[in-house]
Write a protein that holds these residues in place. Structure first.
Motif, PDB file in Angstrom:
ATOM      1  N   UNK A   1      11.227  90.977  30.874  1.00 55.02           N
ATOM      2  CA  UNK A   1      12.105  90.402  29.857  1.00 55.02           C
ATOM      3  C   UNK A   1      12.493  91.422  28.786  1.00 55.02           C
ATOM      4  N   UNK A   2      11.701  92.481  28.662  1.00 57.79           N
ATOM      5  CA  UNK A   2      11.925  93.442  27.585  1.00 57.79           C
ATOM      6  C   UNK A   2      13.051  94.406  27.936  1.00 57.79           C
ATOM      7  N   UNK A   3      13.993  94.575  27.024  1.00 56.12           N
ATOM      8  CA  UNK A   3      14.974  95.654  27.154  1.00 56.12           C
ATOM      9  C   UNK A   3      14.374  96.973  26.694  1.00 56.12           C
ATOM     10  N   UNK A   4      13.376  96.904  25.831  1.00 56.67           N
ATOM     11  CA  UNK A   4      12.635  98.086  25.377  1.00 56.67           C
ATOM     12  C   UNK A   4      11.272  97.619  24.892  1.00 56.67           C
ATOM     13  N   UNK A   5      10.346  98.568  24.800  1.00 58.92           N
ATOM     14  CA  UNK A   5       9.000  98.269  24.304  1.00 58.92           C
ATOM     15  C   UNK A   5       8.610  99.331  23.286  1.00 58.92           C
ATOM     16  N   UNK A   6       8.093  98.877  22.152  1.00 56.31           N
ATOM     17  CA  UNK A   6       7.568  99.768  21.116  1.00 56.31           C
ATOM     18  C   UNK A   6       6.053  99.599  21.085  1.00 56.31           C
ATOM     19  N   UNK A   7       5.328 100.720  21.128  1.00 55.21           N
ATOM     20  CA  UNK A   7       3.872 100.703  21.101  1.00 55.21           C
ATOM     21  C   UNK A   7       3.414 101.363  19.807  1.00 55.21           C
TER      22      UNK A   7
ATOM     23  N   UNK B   1       1.518 103.016  33.783  1.00 52.83           N
ATOM     24  CA  UNK B   1       1.802 102.616  35.160  1.00 52.83           C
ATOM     25  C   UNK B   1       3.096 101.809  35.250  1.00 52.83           C
ATOM     26  N   UNK B   2       3.266 100.867  34.342  1.00 57.57           N
ATOM     27  CA  UNK B   2       4.476 100.048  34.343  1.00 57.57           C
ATOM     28  C   UNK B   2       5.710 100.895  34.043  1.00 57.57           C
ATOM     29  N   UNK B   3       5.586 101.817  33.103  1.00 52.58           N
ATOM     30  CA  UNK B   3       6.713 102.676  32.744  1.00 52.58           C
ATOM     31  C   UNK B   3       7.087 103.604  33.893  1.00 52.58           C
ATOM     32  N   UNK B   4       6.092 104.074  34.660  1.00 50.93           N
ATOM     33  CA  UNK B   4       6.375 104.939  35.803  1.00 50.93           C
ATOM     34  C   UNK B   4       7.153 104.190  36.882  1.00 50.93           C
ATOM     35  N   UNK B   5       6.857 102.910  37.047  1.00 46.45           N
ATOM     36  CA  UNK B   5       7.551 102.108  38.050  1.00 46.45           C
ATOM     37  C   UNK B   5       8.947 101.702  37.590  1.00 46.45           C
ATOM     38  N   UNK B   6       9.186 101.745  36.274  1.00 48.14           N
ATOM     39  CA  UNK B   6      10.452 101.266  35.717  1.00 48.14           C
ATOM     40  C   UNK B   6      11.000 102.321  34.753  1.00 48.14           C
ATOM     41  N   UNK B   7      11.443 103.468  35.276  1.00 43.59           N
ATOM     42  CA  UNK B   7      11.808 104.597  34.409  1.00 43.59           C
ATOM     43  C   UNK B   7      13.034 104.350  33.546  1.00 43.59           C
ATOM     44  N   UNK B   8      13.822 103.333  33.848  1.00 42.48           N
ATOM     45  CA  UNK B   8      15.010 103.061  33.040  1.00 42.48           C
ATOM     46  C   UNK B   8      14.699 102.247  31.794  1.00 42.48           C
ATOM     47  N   UNK B   9      13.500 101.710  31.696  1.00 36.81           N
ATOM     48  CA  UNK B   9      13.144 100.945  30.498  1.00 36.81           C
ATOM     49  C   UNK B   9      12.666 101.907  29.412  1.00 36.81           C
ATOM     50  N   UNK B  10      13.221 101.763  28.224  1.00 40.92           N
ATOM     51  CA  UNK B  10      12.848 102.643  27.120  1.00 40.92           C
ATOM     52  C   UNK B  10      11.546 102.158  26.493  1.00 40.92           C
ATOM     53  N   UNK B  11      10.560 103.051  26.448  1.00 38.05           N
ATOM     54  CA  UNK B  11       9.275 102.766  25.807  1.00 38.05           C
ATOM     55  C   UNK B  11       9.011 103.864  24.788  1.00 38.05           C
ATOM     56  N   UNK B  12       8.736 103.466  23.560  1.00 35.51           N
ATOM     57  CA  UNK B  12       8.501 104.422  22.468  1.00 35.51           C
ATOM     58  C   UNK B  12       7.114 104.179  21.900  1.00 35.51           C
ATOM     59  N   UNK B  13       6.275 105.223  21.914  1.00 35.50           N
ATOM     60  CA  UNK B  13       4.898 105.108  21.435  1.00 35.50           C
ATOM     61  C   UNK B  13       4.704 105.896  20.151  1.00 35.50           C
ATOM     62  N   UNK B  14       3.931 105.293  19.242  1.00 34.32           N
ATOM     63  CA  UNK B  14       3.601 105.890  17.953  1.00 34.32           C
ATOM     64  C   UNK B  14       2.094 105.723  17.772  1.00 34.32           C
TER      65      UNK B  14
ATOM     66  N   UNK C   1      -0.562 109.502  25.787  1.00 30.18           N
ATOM     67  CA  UNK C   1       0.422 108.603  26.391  1.00 30.18           C
ATOM     68  C   UNK C   1       1.119 109.305  27.549  1.00 30.18           C
ATOM     69  N   UNK C   2       1.510 108.513  28.550  1.00 31.55           N
ATOM     70  CA  UNK C   2       2.151 109.039  29.745  1.00 31.55           C
ATOM     71  C   UNK C   2       3.381 108.210  30.098  1.00 31.55           C
ATOM     72  N   UNK C   3       4.408 108.902  30.594  1.00 39.11           N
ATOM     73  CA  UNK C   3       5.602 108.262  31.160  1.00 39.11           C
ATOM     74  C   UNK C   3       6.439 107.498  30.132  1.00 39.11           C
ATOM     75  N   UNK C   4       6.259 107.801  28.846  1.00 40.59           N
ATOM     76  CA  UNK C   4       7.009 107.126  27.788  1.00 40.59           C
ATOM     77  C   UNK C   4       7.566 108.180  26.838  1.00 40.59           C
ATOM     78  N   UNK C   5       8.380 107.758  25.897  1.00 39.48           N
ATOM     79  CA  UNK C   5       8.790 108.611  24.791  1.00 39.48           C
ATOM     80  C   UNK C   5       7.791 108.442  23.653  1.00 39.48           C
ATOM     81  N   UNK C   6       7.596 109.492  22.872  1.00 37.11           N
ATOM     82  CA  UNK C   6       6.634 109.425  21.770  1.00 37.11           C
ATOM     83  C   UNK C   6       7.309 109.859  20.468  1.00 37.11           C
TER      84      UNK C   6
END
Length: 354
Positions: free
Chosen positions: A161-167, A189-202, A210-215
């Motif tokens: 359901x998420x268009x993006x995820x912020x951590x 793991x989820x981000x690796x399977x779905x590389x088009x979803x934007x994930x931003x970690x802080x 962190x792996x497979x996300x933006x930081x």
């Protein structure tokens, strides 16, 4: 390049978007104290401060949520753990005032405390309020495995359901908050399977894990994450940019939005086929007094909104800078930026730079 058209596209797109958040949700509680009403304690003789008003706001992850809501995101879905306590009740009351918020992912745990920053604000005649020593409530024992599982289950169910995820990993004590090693690994793991979803970690302490996300680290967080030898010909800025590039060069993360105050954001990312490049996306000019409280959270919200609206990393960084340039000018409060303020700020920036 950020333009009037791209700003309009972002602001008109995000009401139809869903942004998820995972991390540490705090209660920010302000106690307004009237110094004129101070009285001695009968029992101890110490000053008994008289609280005239209590103000409660969602803090940490809640600050990012508040910025997303102010910008106009259509649905905001936090996943967090709070205590089954008075602070948790107070926090839920504050959250109920936030538009577009879905509280289904909030896990209430009777054996955990709701993380709380209590900030006594002393009001004296003829002087601006000043903050006394803060009182912190945090969990200082490892998060139980059952709660980790509950958080992971919420992430997995809502992921599509998420268009993006912020951590947001706010807690300094390792594995004592929401973003534990297990949670971090499942997100990877989820981000690796779905590389088009934007994930931003802080993260204050663990950004290098962190792996497979933006930081989105600052200079201190980069230093903790990357071992880079000091050299005589590199100043602090040079070391910061080198560390951002090294984070990307390892292949662990997709991009680095390195925040550098008035310089703006140092954007480092991979290039085809296996290169790395970095450049500063400059901050927008600000005049007069500033208050940086919450600026990083507002920047995260701006970056994520631009990304779910289809913008490039560069333009997302520029939009994050634009939003932060609004919030830092709101003195004595954790600021937000509305669409109207964003549009006006863009006009003002154009006048200033022309």
């Amino acid at each position: 390049m950020l333009t009037t058209e791209s700003i309009d596209q972002i602001l008109t797109s995000i009401p139809a978007r869903t942004i998820g958040l995972v991390g540490d949700l705090f209660l920010d509680r302000y106690l307004d104290i009237d110094a004129a009403r101070n009285e001695p304690s009968v029992e101890t003789g110490l000053i008994a401060y008289q609280v005239t008003r209590v103000r409660s706001y969602p803090g940490a992850l809640g600050t990012v949520m508040n910025n997303l809501a102010a910008l106009g995101v259509g649905r905001i879905c936090p996943i967090a753990v709070i205590g089954d306590d008075g602070e948790g009740y107070e926090l839920r009351q504050a959250l109920s005032r936030m538009p577009a918020l879905d509280q289904a992912g909030l896990v209430s745990a009777p054996d955990r405390r709701t993380p709380t920053y209590t900030k006594p604000m002393l009001e004296e005649a003829g002087r601006p309020p000043r903050e006394l020593s803060r009182l912190d409530i945090k969990n200082r024992t490892p998060t139980p495995a059952a709660l980790e599982t509950a958080v992971i289950d919420h992430i997995e169910r809502a992921w599509s359901q998420f268009d993006a995820l912020i951590v947001l990993d706010q807690v300094s004590e390792v594995d004592c908050g929401v973003v534990t090693r297990r949670v971090r690994e499942r997100i990877a793991e989820l981000a690796a399977r779905d590389p088009n979803k934007f994930v931003l970690a802080d993260s204050r302490e663990q950004i290098g894990k962190f792996r497979n996300v933006c930081v989105k680290p600052n200079a201190d967080e980069c230093k903790k994450a990357v071992s880079h030898p000091d050299t005589p010909d590199q100043d602090e800025e040079g070391l910061f940019t080198a560390r951002c590039l090294e984070l990307v060069r390892t292949g662990a993360v997709r991009a680095v939005f390195g925040t550098s105050g008035e310089r703006g954001i140092y954007l480092a990312r991979t290039t085809a086929p296996d290169g790395v490049e970095g450049r500063f996306v400059p901050a927008y000019p600000v005049s007069g007094p500033i208050d940086i409280c919450g600026a990083g959270d507002s920047c995260s919200a701006g970056i994520s909104c631009a990304m779910v609206a289809g913008q490039t990393y560069h333009d997302a960084a520029a939009f994050g800078n634009l939003v932060a340039s609004i919030t830092v000018q709101q003195i004595g409060t954790t600021g937000t930026a509305s669409p109207a303020q964003v549009r006006q700020r863009w006009i003002d920036v154009g006048k200033f730079c022309s």
